[in-house]
Scaffold this motif. Structure first.
Motif, PDB file in Angstrom:
ATOM      1  N   CYS A  54      42.397  48.113  40.749  1.00  7.26           N
ATOM      2  CA  CYS A  54      41.392  47.215  39.966  1.00  7.26           C
ATOM      3  C   CYS A  54      41.298  46.161  38.857  1.00  7.26           C
ATOM      4  CB  CYS A  54      40.495  48.152  39.370  1.00  7.26           C
ATOM      5  SG  CYS A  54      38.813  47.500  38.464  1.00  7.26           S
ATOM      6  N   GLY A  55      42.883  46.354  38.698  1.00  6.60           N
ATOM      7  CA  GLY A  55      43.136  44.880  38.518  1.00  6.60           C
ATOM      8  C   GLY A  55      43.422  43.577  38.563  1.00  6.60           C
ATOM      9  N   GLU A  56      44.112  43.753  40.330  1.00 12.84           N
ATOM     10  CA  GLU A  56      43.893  43.345  40.869  1.00 12.84           C
ATOM     11  C   GLU A  56      42.519  42.105  41.988  1.00 12.84           C
ATOM     12  OE1 GLU A  56      46.904  45.113  43.821  1.00 12.84           O
ATOM     13  OE2 GLU A  56      48.381  45.249  42.802  1.00 12.84           O
ATOM     14  N   ALA A  61      38.327  38.000  41.748  1.00 11.78           N
ATOM     15  CA  ALA A  61      37.803  37.197  41.100  1.00 11.78           C
ATOM     16  C   ALA A  61      37.351  36.523  40.345  1.00 11.78           C
ATOM     17  CB  ALA A  61      36.866  38.570  40.932  1.00 11.78           C
ATOM     18  N   ARG A  62      38.737  36.613  39.649  1.00 12.59           N
ATOM     19  CA  ARG A  62      38.468  35.417  37.983  1.00 12.59           C
ATOM     20  C   ARG A  62      39.021  33.842  39.104  1.00 12.59           C
ATOM     21  NH1 ARG A  62      41.386  38.839  33.346  1.00 12.59           N
ATOM     22  NH2 ARG A  62      39.669  39.629  32.546  1.00 12.59           N
ATOM     23  N   GLU A  63      39.837  34.298  40.154  1.00 14.48           N
ATOM     24  CA  GLU A  63      40.559  32.971  40.668  1.00 14.48           C
ATOM     25  C   GLU A  63      39.462  32.479  42.002  1.00 14.48           C
ATOM     26  OE1 GLU A  63      43.803  33.609  43.274  1.00 14.48           O
ATOM     27  OE2 GLU A  63      44.659  34.039  41.484  1.00 14.48           O
ATOM     28  N   LEU A  64      38.215  33.525  42.479  1.00 20.75           N
ATOM     29  CA  LEU A  64      37.251  32.919  43.043  1.00 20.75           C
ATOM     30  C   LEU A  64      36.260  31.937  42.179  1.00 20.75           C
ATOM     31  CD1 LEU A  64      36.981  35.537  45.575  1.00 20.75           C
ATOM     32  CD2 LEU A  64      37.995  33.363  46.550  1.00 20.75           C
ATOM     33  N   ASP A  70      29.245  32.042  41.997  1.00 24.95           N
ATOM     34  CA  ASP A  70      28.679  32.807  42.395  1.00 24.95           C
ATOM     35  C   ASP A  70      29.200  34.475  42.096  1.00 24.95           C
ATOM     36  OD1 ASP A  70      26.226  31.874  42.890  1.00 24.95           O
ATOM     37  OD2 ASP A  70      26.749  31.342  44.836  1.00 24.95           O
ATOM     38  N   PHE A  71      30.871  34.355  42.411  1.00 29.78           N
ATOM     39  CA  PHE A  71      31.821  35.358  41.661  1.00 29.78           C
ATOM     40  C   PHE A  71      31.443  36.036  40.399  1.00 29.78           C
ATOM     41  CE2 PHE A  71      33.012  33.829  45.919  1.00 29.78           C
ATOM     42  CZ  PHE A  71      33.090  34.792  46.471  1.00 29.78           C
ATOM     43  N   LEU A  72      31.059  35.358  39.270  1.00 32.46           N
ATOM     44  CA  LEU A  72      30.741  35.555  37.490  1.00 32.46           C
ATOM     45  C   LEU A  72      30.542  37.024  38.229  1.00 32.46           C
ATOM     46  CD1 LEU A  72      30.177  32.999  35.889  1.00 32.46           C
ATOM     47  CD2 LEU A  72      32.098  33.579  35.931  1.00 32.46           C
ATOM     48  N   LEU A  78      33.595  44.390  37.793  1.00 28.75           N
ATOM     49  CA  LEU A  78      34.697  44.499  37.756  1.00 28.75           C
ATOM     50  C   LEU A  78      35.782  44.849  36.859  1.00 28.75           C
ATOM     51  CD1 LEU A  78      36.375  42.270  40.929  1.00 28.75           C
ATOM     52  CD2 LEU A  78      35.794  45.222  41.256  1.00 28.75           C
ATOM     53  N   GLU A  79      35.354  43.903  35.208  1.00 33.35           N
ATOM     54  CA  GLU A  79      36.123  44.271  34.180  1.00 33.35           C
ATOM     55  C   GLU A  79      35.231  45.673  33.907  1.00 33.35           C
ATOM     56  OE1 GLU A  79      36.891  39.602  32.858  1.00 33.35           O
ATOM     57  OE2 GLU A  79      35.223  40.758  32.968  1.00 33.35           O
ATOM     58  N   THR A  80      33.866  45.226  34.016  1.00 31.01           N
ATOM     59  CA  THR A  80      33.489  46.938  33.490  1.00 31.01           C
ATOM     60  C   THR A  80      34.073  48.358  33.953  1.00 31.01           C
ATOM     61  OG1 THR A  80      31.646  45.773  33.051  1.00 31.01           O
ATOM     62  CG2 THR A  80      31.626  48.216  33.086  1.00 31.01           C
ATOM     63  N   ARG A  81      34.400  48.511  35.192  1.00 31.11           N
ATOM     64  CA  ARG A  81      35.085  49.166  35.751  1.00 31.11           C
ATOM     65  C   ARG A  81      36.480  49.172  35.201  1.00 31.11           C
ATOM     66  NH1 ARG A  81      35.485  53.584  37.424  1.00 31.11           N
ATOM     67  NH2 ARG A  81      36.056  54.033  39.317  1.00 31.11           N
ATOM     68  N   ARG A  82      37.441  48.199  35.248  1.00 26.22           N
ATOM     69  CA  ARG A  82      38.581  48.585  34.949  1.00 26.22           C
ATOM     70  C   ARG A  82      38.772  49.352  32.958  1.00 26.22           C
ATOM     71  NH1 ARG A  82      43.560  45.203  34.502  1.00 26.22           N
ATOM     72  NH2 ARG A  82      45.155  46.525  34.909  1.00 26.22           N
TER      73      ARG A  82
END
Length: 356
Positions: A54-56, A61-64, A70-72, A78-82
């Motif tokens: 999930c960290g990866e 996702a941050r790079e994208l 639109d990826f925000l 994903l941060e919530t899931r992490r």
């Protein structure tokens, strides 16, 4: 947290190597202990791998998102899931009760309320037998003193798992929260005017001791035999088959008269005695930290209740964690898991808070 996981990864790999060695399985006790530890570590490693993955995904996702806004939304998800996985991993790393995988000896004693309390003790016995059946456990009544109306003044039951259990699903891991005073509110069968009575029964749950856990010196035991009491039958009330064992150093007394033979009653009584001695030794060793054990029944008094069974409202209430539900009939039929899970969750939260 990372250092702890790295150590567990190494231990898990070592266990895997040992379990692959056929010679290990010649020692059943050793193989069982290794399997238990392996089963305990496996979900920790699975959660860690999911946390890393999930960290990866968050980094990607941050790079994208840096190139496409639109990826925000995906980054936030994903941060919530992490964060959720981090909490789950922390919880899995909190030291577990080392007795969680043990089988138990459960004792039920009638208390205040006379015959009604004894009938309620019989209801509790049926509830635990049904719960064991639902989990695929084996339950064996070791000894019982019946009352005149079909209840029990006291009863002892051994509950055993079949094979290796998943972490947190062992017999002691689930049933240890049952210890304490259980209060019942209902119209007794003996009540002619329809009035609701309150009575209580005490439940004591002990992890069953293995031979390596407790050494009992035969010279410390006084063993008396006597004639069984209760309903008659072949070899009952006709031979001195009942056994009473007194552990003289501690004063603990255990009686058993359920079996037809004196030898069988002696073996059953010794099982109960070993469990009581193990519980006493553990309580003495960590007296200051044994709040959970001290909360178990000392006197069967209604004021010390841990749970109330209200028949008119079909309500079950656990006073330690504030659990309440209106399916008492189902709970008494063995559907105890929601009640027990509320205690498990409260205990886990407490352990996690203490570990921070």
């Amino acid at each position: 947290m990372f250092e702890a996981v790295e150590e567990l990864i190494g231990e898990h790999a070592d266990l895997e190597r040992q379990l692959a060695d056929p010679s290990i399985h010649a020692d059943r006790a050793r193989a069982r202990a290794l399997n238990r530890r392996y089963a305990e570590l496996t979900p920790v490693l699975a959660a860690y791998r999911e946390w890393v993955a999930c960290g990866e995904d968050v980094a990607t996702a941050r790079e994208l998102a840096a190139e496409d806004p639109d990826f925000l939304a995906e980054v936030k998800s994903l941060e919530t899931r992490r964060e959720e996985l981090t909490e789950r991993l922390r919880l899995l790393l909190v030291p577990r009760d080392p007795e969680d995988d043990k089988d138990v000896i459960l004792e039920i004693k009638a208390g205040e309320g006379g015959d009604e309390s004894a009938l309620f003790a019989a209801d509790l016995l049926r509830m635990y037998l049904r719960y064991a059946e639902r989990h695929g456990w084996r339950a064996e009544v070791l000894g019982a003193t019946p009352s005149d109306l079909g209840g029990y003044k006291d009863v002892q039951v051994a509950v055993k798992a079949r094979g290796v259990t998943e972490p947190g699903q062992g017999v002691w891991a689930r049933l240890k929260y049952e210890g304490g005073v259980h209060r019942v509110q209902r119209v007794p069968a003996t009540e002619s005017q329809g009035r609701i009575h309150t009575s209580a029964a005490g439940v004591l749950v002990l992890p069953e001791a293995e031979d390596v856990d407790v050494e009992v010196n035969p010279n410390d035991l006084r063993i008396d035999v006597y004639r069984s009491s209760g309903p008659g039958g072949q070899s009952v009330n006709t031979t001195d088959s009942a056994v009473r064992i007194t552990h003289q150093p501690t004063g603990i007394v255990v009686s058993c008269q359920n079996e037809k033979s004196q030898l069988q009653n002696k073996e059953q009584a010794l099982r109960i005695l070993r469990a009581r001695l193990l519980a006493a030794a553990r309580e003495e060793a960590d007296r200051e930290a044994s709040d959970a054990r001290r909360s178990q029944v000392r006197t069967v008094d209604r004021s010390e209740r841990v749970r109330t069974y209200n028949f008119p409202e079909n309500r079950i209430s656990d006073h330690r964690v504030g659990f309440k539900a209106y399916n008492l009939d189902q709970v008494l039929d063995g559907e105890l898991d929601p009640v027990i899970q509320a205690c498990v969750d409260a205990d886990s939260a407490s352990r996690l808070a203490a570990a921070r």
